[in-house]
Design an enzyme around this catalytic site. Sequence first.
Site, mmCIF file in Angstrom:
data_model
loop_
_atom_site.group_PDB
_atom_site.id
_atom_site.type_symbol
_atom_site.label_atom_id
_atom_site.label_comp_id
_atom_site.label_asym_id
_atom_site.label_seq_id
_atom_site.Cartn_x
_atom_site.Cartn_y
_atom_site.Cartn_z
ATOM 1 N N TYR A 292 -1.637 -6.849 17.919
ATOM 2 C CA TYR A 292 -1.847 -6.152 16.641
ATOM 3 C C TYR A 292 -3.112 -5.296 16.700
ATOM 4 C CZ TYR A 292 -2.861 -5.367 11.700
ATOM 5 O OH TYR A 292 -3.168 -4.783 10.483
ATOM 6 N N ILE B 251 0.826 -1.200 0.000
ATOM 7 C CA ILE B 251 0.000 0.000 0.000
ATOM 8 C C ILE B 251 0.867 1.259 0.000
ATOM 9 C CG2 ILE B 251 -1.680 1.325 1.361
ATOM 10 C CD1 ILE B 251 -2.721 -1.354 2.438
#
Length: 340
Positions: A215, A62
């Site tokens: 996370y 990305i």
Amino acid sequence: MSLLSALPPLLAVYRAGIAAILRQLGRRRCPPPAERGLPGPAPAFPTQNGKVAIVTGGTKGIGYQTVKHLARLGMHVIIAGNSESEGQEAVRKIKEETLTGEVEFLYCDLASMKSIRQFVQQFRAKNCPLHVLVNNAGVMLVPERKTEDGFEEHFGLNYLGHFLLTNLLLDTLKQSGTHSHNARIVTVSSATHYVGKLHLNDLQSRCSYSPHGAYAQSKLALVLFTYRLQHLLTANGSHVTANVVDPGVVNTELYKHVFWVVKLAIWMTAWLFLKTPEEGASTSIYAAVSPEMEGAGGCYLYNEKRTKSADIAYDEELQRRLWAESCKMVGISDESSRVP
């Protein structure tokens, strides 16, 4: 951590992932490149000649697509990354693909507070403005390990590294923004923040470590950080906006630490269920340059639309407490304590 205690965060993260995949499958849009500006030669967004951007983790996935498109729009883009060889290769490829792109690489290891400070010193030495900061880099589901400063890696790199980097660059961003053209801070979170839990008494996951829980916590922290940052920027009358984006479930190298069964499923079905890196970058690019986002801050964006983040992310007391604790961790003064 026992298997039994690791199960809830694991299941929560995978449920969030499946929900995100189903959502993007139902809403997947594939307009012509020229209409959206990705990746064709006729971008829908206005040119950005003379503007400067920093993109962390811009060597692949990305981040790479974000850098490429910003460069195509005329921005001078600085890739902040922790691999010199990958960085120079990304610069070479982007210059070849954009022909006119002004791109360079500066070393910055977000898992090192010292490296971040050195990066900021190098950037300041250029005496150039900063109009866009894209906090894109991250790790996902890594085994339990520490950064060189002793932080749990998800929290230390994904969140604290960007927290420090943003704060050290704030003065330059404030000087670069104007009333009609605000400087912009774009932070990449994830749908997993919806199932994240912030353990203020154990931000380093020392009591019980789960890669899935760690996370998700780091991604929730990024949303809380963005909302608090925008509150402070508004209170100070700064011409800077801060927004957080959800790229969706994207086919990138981040999945290298998932279970082999999940890897196999991704390999077999990515073409149908997962976004490409180009598609995943679209909301970051939108937040960075779209006229529709001029002056708009404190937004959670998905598929280039404002949407609601997790309810807990709007808890202003939690935002304040996380900010104060983060300042202590990275060794900067908490000037926000004077702002209600």
